[in-house]
Design an enzyme around this catalytic site. Structure first.
Site, mmCIF file in Angstrom:
data_model
loop_
_atom_site.group_PDB
_atom_site.id
_atom_site.type_symbol
_atom_site.label_atom_id
_atom_site.label_comp_id
_atom_site.label_asym_id
_atom_site.label_seq_id
_atom_site.Cartn_x
_atom_site.Cartn_y
_atom_site.Cartn_z
ATOM 1 N N GLY A 46 0.173 -16.125 10.762
ATOM 2 C CA GLY A 46 0.583 -14.719 10.662
ATOM 3 C C GLY A 46 1.721 -14.542 10.941
ATOM 4 O O GLY A 46 2.436 -15.130 11.781
ATOM 5 N N GLN A 51 8.670 -9.133 13.657
ATOM 6 C CA GLN A 51 9.131 -10.469 14.057
ATOM 7 C C GLN A 51 10.197 -11.063 13.603
ATOM 8 O O GLN A 51 10.962 -11.994 13.738
ATOM 9 C CB GLN A 51 7.814 -11.499 14.104
ATOM 10 C CG GLN A 51 6.894 -11.065 15.187
ATOM 11 C CD GLN A 51 5.769 -12.178 14.703
ATOM 12 O OE1 GLN A 51 4.984 -12.057 14.283
ATOM 13 N NE2 GLN A 51 5.729 -13.060 15.641
ATOM 14 N N CYS A 94 1.787 -17.429 19.408
ATOM 15 C CA CYS A 94 2.570 -16.469 18.486
ATOM 16 C C CYS A 94 3.988 -17.089 18.200
ATOM 17 O O CYS A 94 4.660 -17.536 19.213
ATOM 18 C CB CYS A 94 2.830 -15.212 19.458
ATOM 19 S SG CYS A 94 3.745 -13.945 18.635
ATOM 20 N N LEU A 95 4.463 -16.832 17.075
ATOM 21 C CA LEU A 95 5.740 -17.441 16.611
ATOM 22 C C LEU A 95 6.889 -16.927 17.427
ATOM 23 O O LEU A 95 7.902 -17.408 17.564
ATOM 24 C CB LEU A 95 5.889 -17.271 15.309
ATOM 25 C CG LEU A 95 5.066 -17.945 14.392
ATOM 26 C CD1 LEU A 95 5.300 -17.805 12.700
ATOM 27 C CD2 LEU A 95 5.215 -19.542 14.520
ATOM 28 N N HIS A 136 -4.492 -9.708 16.163
ATOM 29 C CA HIS A 136 -3.134 -9.920 16.780
ATOM 30 C C HIS A 136 -1.736 -9.597 16.075
ATOM 31 O O HIS A 136 -0.943 -9.101 16.453
ATOM 32 C CB HIS A 136 -3.055 -11.448 16.665
ATOM 33 C CG HIS A 136 -2.051 -12.283 17.257
ATOM 34 N ND1 HIS A 136 -1.689 -13.226 18.566
ATOM 35 C CD2 HIS A 136 -0.477 -12.223 16.795
ATOM 36 C CE1 HIS A 136 -0.426 -13.350 18.646
ATOM 37 N NE2 HIS A 136 0.030 -13.023 17.729
ATOM 38 N N GLU A 137 -2.255 -9.462 14.814
ATOM 39 C CA GLU A 137 -0.787 -9.333 13.887
ATOM 40 C C GLU A 137 -0.675 -7.439 14.007
ATOM 41 O O GLU A 137 0.591 -6.880 14.255
ATOM 42 C CB GLU A 137 -1.031 -9.380 12.509
ATOM 43 C CG GLU A 137 -0.838 -11.194 12.419
ATOM 44 C CD GLU A 137 0.312 -11.844 13.049
ATOM 45 O OE1 GLU A 137 1.342 -11.153 13.307
ATOM 46 O OE2 GLU A 137 0.096 -12.977 13.462
ATOM 47 N N HIS A 140 1.053 -6.440 17.014
ATOM 48 C CA HIS A 140 2.568 -6.438 16.804
ATOM 49 C C HIS A 140 3.347 -5.236 16.231
ATOM 50 O O HIS A 140 4.189 -4.600 16.766
ATOM 51 C CB HIS A 140 2.924 -7.489 15.996
ATOM 52 C CG HIS A 140 3.300 -8.866 16.666
ATOM 53 N ND1 HIS A 140 3.901 -9.432 17.472
ATOM 54 C CD2 HIS A 140 2.254 -10.172 16.291
ATOM 55 C CE1 HIS A 140 3.859 -10.576 17.981
ATOM 56 N NE2 HIS A 140 3.008 -11.179 17.026
HETATM 57 NI NI NI Z 1 2.257 -13.139 17.099
#
Ligand code: NI
Length: 173
Positions: A46, A51, A94-95, A136-137, A140
């Protein structure tokens, strides 16, 4: 399509509340494609536009397994319109916070309303990993990271580690 750089904590951009998309045009399609390519290259399941440094309400998700065909989901202006009382725990990562994983508790099922890539408003009932990933997304888009759901002690430890690493990288330049 291009692979973009993924920003990491403690970059303040990740705390930004992203702005809604008003018109689904070629620019939005191009951005969603870049996001997918960036997510696949990482690899991750995701990614939110913020990001890659673009604070707009766009999310991409693909939960297909390695041996399956890609199943990209493009979400424009997604919002949770219903959440179950029942909760579920997942080990999240998380990236933007590489190599940090911890258990987060969230509603087990959610109904999400969003605009799809064709410009249609749709509602989707999500459970399992998809429910967790979508929450989660969407977090963000509101400047919230999964570590914000952990104890202050745990969060503080992670932020300290990344702040120190960022300072050392800067000094080395
Ligand atoms: Ni994340």
């Amino acid at each position: 399509m291009a692979v973009r750089e993924i920003i990491k904590i403690p970059d303040p951009m990740l705390k930004t509340v992203s702005k809604p998309i008003e018109r689904v045009g070629d620019d939005v399609h191009a951005l969603l494609d870049d996001m997918l390519q960036t997510m696949y290259a990482a690899p991750g399941i995701g990614l939110a536009a913020v990001q890659i440094g673009v604070p707009r309400r766009l999310v991409v998700i693909d939960l297909a397994k390695e041996d399956e065909e890609p199943q990209p989901i493009r979400l424009i202006n997604p919002q949770v319109v219903w959440a179950s009382d029942e909760l579920a725990e997942y080990e999240e990562g998380c990236l933007s916070i590489p190599e940090v994983y911890d258990t987060v508790t969230r509603p087990a099922e959610v109904k999400v309303r969003y605009v799809d890539a064709g410009g249609d408003t749709v509602e989707r009932h999500c459970d399992g990993l998809l429910a967790t990933c979508i929450q989660h997304e969407i977090d963000h888009l509101d400047g919230i990271l999964f570590i914000d759901h952990l104890s202050r002690l745990k969060r503080g430890r992670v932020v300290k580690k990344f702040t120190k690493a960022a300072r050392q990288a800067k000094e080395a330049m």
